[in-house]
Design a protein around this motif. Structure first.
Motif, short mmCIF file in Angstrom:
data_model
loop_
_atom_site.label_atom_id
_atom_site.label_comp_id
_atom_site.label_asym_id
_atom_site.label_seq_id
_atom_site.Cartn_x
_atom_site.Cartn_y
_atom_site.Cartn_z
N PHE A 9 0.83 -1.11 -0.14
CA PHE A 9 -0.03 0.00 -0.12
C PHE A 9 0.79 1.24 -0.06
CE2 PHE A 9 -2.47 -3.33 2.00
CZ PHE A 9 -3.71 -3.49 1.06
N THR A 10 1.96 1.34 0.87
CA THR A 10 2.79 2.49 1.02
C THR A 10 4.06 2.27 0.31
OG1 THR A 10 3.67 1.61 2.94
CG2 THR A 10 1.89 2.93 3.34
N GLY A 11 4.63 1.20 -0.22
CA GLY A 11 5.79 0.92 -0.72
C GLY A 11 6.98 0.87 0.26
N LYS A 12 6.52 1.28 1.47
CA LYS A 12 7.81 1.39 2.57
C LYS A 12 7.74 -0.02 3.11
CE LYS A 12 6.92 6.01 4.33
NZ LYS A 12 6.13 6.71 5.44
N ARG A 13 9.41 -0.20 3.72
CA ARG A 13 9.53 -1.65 4.37
C ARG A 13 8.94 -1.70 5.54
NH1 ARG A 13 12.73 -5.10 2.03
NH2 ARG A 13 13.59 -5.97 3.97
N VAL A 14 7.92 -2.59 5.83
CA VAL A 14 7.35 -3.00 7.09
C VAL A 14 7.35 -4.24 7.44
CG1 VAL A 14 5.86 -0.84 7.11
CG2 VAL A 14 5.17 -2.95 6.16
N MET A 15 7.30 -4.54 8.79
CA MET A 15 7.32 -5.82 9.04
C MET A 15 5.95 -6.56 9.02
SD MET A 15 9.01 -8.47 10.92
CE MET A 15 8.47 -9.56 11.76
N HIS A 16 5.99 -7.80 8.19
CA HIS A 16 4.73 -8.43 8.06
C HIS A 16 4.81 -9.65 9.06
CE1 HIS A 16 2.24 -11.64 5.60
NE2 HIS A 16 1.44 -10.68 5.97
N GLU A 17 3.85 -9.70 10.09
CA GLU A 17 3.84 -10.37 11.17
C GLU A 17 3.11 -11.86 11.00
OE1 GLU A 17 2.49 -7.63 14.24
OE2 GLU A 17 4.66 -7.21 14.65
N GLY A 18 2.69 -12.14 9.93
CA GLY A 18 2.18 -13.57 9.50
C GLY A 18 2.45 -13.78 8.26
N LEU A 19 1.52 -14.84 7.81
CA LEU A 19 1.76 -15.65 6.40
C LEU A 19 0.38 -15.25 5.65
CD1 LEU A 19 4.29 -17.88 5.90
CD2 LEU A 19 2.73 -19.44 6.73
N ASP A 20 0.85 -14.87 4.54
CA ASP A 20 -0.29 -14.81 3.71
C ASP A 20 -0.54 -15.86 2.89
OD1 ASP A 20 -0.90 -12.22 4.76
OD2 ASP A 20 -0.12 -11.00 3.08
N ILE A 21 -1.78 -16.35 2.97
CA ILE A 21 -1.91 -17.81 2.11
C ILE A 21 -3.21 -17.38 1.19
CG2 ILE A 21 -2.74 -20.23 2.15
CD1 ILE A 21 -1.69 -20.08 5.12
N ALA A 22 -2.69 -17.25 -0.12
CA ALA A 22 -3.88 -16.87 -1.14
C ALA A 22 -4.85 -18.37 -1.29
CB ALA A 22 -3.46 -16.58 -2.62
N ALA A 23 -5.91 -17.94 -1.27
CA ALA A 23 -7.28 -18.89 -1.64
C ALA A 23 -8.32 -18.23 -2.12
CB ALA A 23 -7.49 -19.90 -0.30
N ASN A 24 -9.39 -19.23 -2.87
CA ASN A 24 -10.50 -18.45 -3.18
C ASN A 24 -11.51 -18.26 -2.25
OD1 ASN A 24 -9.87 -18.86 -5.85
ND2 ASN A 24 -10.78 -20.98 -5.85
N ILE A 25 -12.26 -17.12 -2.25
CA ILE A 25 -13.03 -16.51 -1.21
C ILE A 25 -14.34 -17.77 -1.12
CG2 ILE A 25 -15.15 -15.07 -0.94
CD1 ILE A 25 -13.78 -13.13 -2.23
N GLY A 26 -14.33 -18.10 0.21
CA GLY A 26 -15.09 -19.12 0.92
C GLY A 26 -14.49 -20.45 1.09
N THR A 27 -13.07 -20.50 0.94
CA THR A 27 -12.12 -21.75 1.28
C THR A 27 -12.29 -21.68 2.63
OG1 THR A 27 -10.74 -21.15 -0.66
CG2 THR A 27 -10.03 -22.82 1.13
#
Ligand code: ZN
Length: 288
Positions: free
Chosen positions: A184-202
């Motif tokens: 969103f901002t392009g700045k380096r920030v800490m990502h505190e989790g894991l993003d898992i892509a999946a279809n809506i409703g999974t």
């Protein structure tokens, strides 16, 4: 002058009367002699019968003693057997502790106490009694020790069930834990989790047993659910389209808790899966 008595004997066959003169001293001696003989007779008769009774009693007691000795032999053999079983129980327990990696804990509890060897040679009742007492103490120690092992194993099982493990949903990782450029901002920030892509409703599943601590909507994580697992563990699931589990309810690993969505600050349908230990986010990748 001493008194004299006459004894008159009249035989049937003749008319001649025989007369015997006896002094009172002789009569007294005869009476005394009679009394002494009677007393001796009575004494020996009594002695004979009482010996005979004692003899029978002795025989009976010998039989009883022999039977008791056999019983005692049997008891000593049984005790030996019980002691052997106790040793094998002790070995099994030691192996269980080793398997459960609990070596450090049972050290507080003494495992072995004495042996039984000395009893085999001495067949005394009090010796057997001592062994029985010893065994009773040993049994009590075994019981305490095994209760300790059971409690520790229960704790380990609880900890295992409360430790997050496995994938919370079916999908592919699009963003790992750590520093990253904010989409969103392009700045380096800490990502505190894991993003898992999946279809809506999974479906989204709990990764460990716990209690639903919160169900809420946040501007960043959208529809989110927080599960408290105890032992300092918490899991956070963000961007859901729907929350299925209710706040305050207990959940088990594998329970359906939510459905993947795109709510909150999100660039596409995915699950933000966060794992915290004592309030500090840790990399969930190691637990997948
Ligand atoms: Zn995320």
């Amino acid at each position: 002058m001493a008194k004299r008595f006459s004894i008159i004997v009249i035989p049937e066959s003749s008319n001649r009367v025989k007369r015997l003169q006896v002094s009172s001293g002789i009569i007294k001696s005869a009476v005394c002699g009679g009394v002494i003989v009677s007393a001796l007779f009575a004494f020996f008769t009594y002695s004979y019968f009482s010996y005979s009774v004692d003899h029978n009693e002795l025989q009976r007691l010998r039989v009883v003693t022999s039977q008791q000795r056999q019983t005692l032999h049997g008891l000593v053999a049984d005790l030996d057997e019980v002691q052997q079983q106790m040793y094998s129980l002790q070995e099994t327990e030691a192996r269980v502790m080793q398997l459960a990696k609990l070596e450090n804990v049972p050290k507080e509890i003494p495992i072995a106490i004495g042996g039984i060897a000395e009893v085999s040679s001495s067949l005394e009742v009090d010796s057997v009694q001592r062994q029985i007492n010893k065994l009773q103490v040993e049994i009590e120690l075994r019981r305490q020790s095994q209760e300790g092992v059971r409690n520790l194993l229960n704790d380990q099982v609880s900890l295992h069930r409360a430790t997050p493990k496995g994938w919370p949903t079916k999908g592919w990782v699009t963003s790992y834990f750590g520093m990253r450029e904010s989409p969103f901002t392009g700045k380096r920030v800490m990502h505190e989790g894991l993003d898992i892509a999946a279809n809506i409703g999974t479906p989204v599943f709990a990764t460990a047993d716990g209690v639903v601590a919160r169900v809420k909507y946040s501007a960043g994580y959208g529809k989110m659910i927080i599960i408290d697992h105890g032992y300092g563990y918490r899991t956070i699931f963000g961007h859901n389209s729907k929350i299925v589990a209710k706040a305050g309810h207990r959940v088990k690993r594998g329970d359906l808790i939510a459905k993947v969505g795109n709510t909150g600050k999100s660039t596409g349908s995915h699950l933000h899966y966060e794992l915290q230990l004592n309030g500090v986010p840790i990399d969930p990748r190691k637990t997948l």
